[in-house]
Motif scaffolding. Structure first.
Motif: not given
Length: 216
Positions: A51-59, A71-81
């Motif tokens: 899990l990437d917390l605050g994954c941003g643009t996924g870099t 690996a299974q990658m999951v990212g979360t971020d509060g900014d839909p853009n």
């Protein structure tokens, strides 16, 4: 960035600047070098959930996936853009990544569901209360024996970085971590084996890497 009232401030503070986030990060934060070392210290293995917390643009997620395709990658971020940019980047790279909208201090995942949690240049955006909540949430969603890995501002390690850090602390919620409090905050959240593993000079101050473990 978020406040205790759950207001959200986009990357670079204004939504219209979101698409500049990646080039700004590359120019000011030695992004490639820091993330290369961060990914290496994570030792992600095939079959693990990350899990990437605050994954941003996924870099960072793309870099981890390239290093360990199993690996299974999951990212979360509060900014839909910013998540829209991340999804476009994953599609262009032809890799399957999961992106979820959500705050790092209120994660939409069950307990004990990840082997690794990572966050890069996110915690300094949060108030002290929300830093503590985010670390508690990271602990909650990690499986016993799982690891937390962090890249963020740290205590200045030379006079130049001390001078530069005075600029940053007036624009972000960085005072506590620039004072070197992050390891203690990680311990308070329940983590053990807390370690500052590396330090880097950047245009905005010292960036430190940290690792910690959830007890079995």
């Amino acid at each position: 960035m978020t406040t205790d009232e759950h207001d959200y401030i986009p990357a670079l503070r204004f939504a219209r600047l979101t698409r500049l986030y990646d080039p700004v990060l590359r120019l000011t934060m030695r992004e490639a070098t820091i993330k290369q070392v961060l990914v290496a210290q994570m030792h992600v293995m095939a079959g693990q959930r990350v899990l990437d917390l605050g994954c941003g643009t996924g870099t960072l997620m793309l870099r981890i996936k390239a290093t360990q395709p199993g690996a299974q990658m999951v990212g979360t971020d509060g900014d839909p853009n910013v998540l829209a940019i991340a999804r476009d980047k994953a599609a262009a790279a032809g890799v399957e990544l999961q992106f979820d909208e959500g705050m790092v201090f209120a994660l939409p995942y069950p307990d004990d569901s990840f082997d690794r949690v990572v966050t890069s240049l996110v915690l300094h955006h949060l108030t002290r209360r929300n830093k503590d909540r985010a670390l508690q949430e990271a602990y909650r969603v990690l499986r016993p024996g799982g690891e937390l890995h962090i890249a963020d501002f740290g205590k200045p390690h030379d006079p130049l970085m001390l001078t530069v850090s005075w600029v940053v602390r007036w624009f972000e919620e960085t005072r506590d971590i620039i004072q070197g409090q992050l390891p203690a905050m990680m311990n308070l959240a329940g983590f053990c084996e807390v370690l500052e593993s590396a330090r880097f000079r950047t245009a905005l101050g010292t960036v430190s890497l940290y690792s910690a473990r959830k007890a079995r």
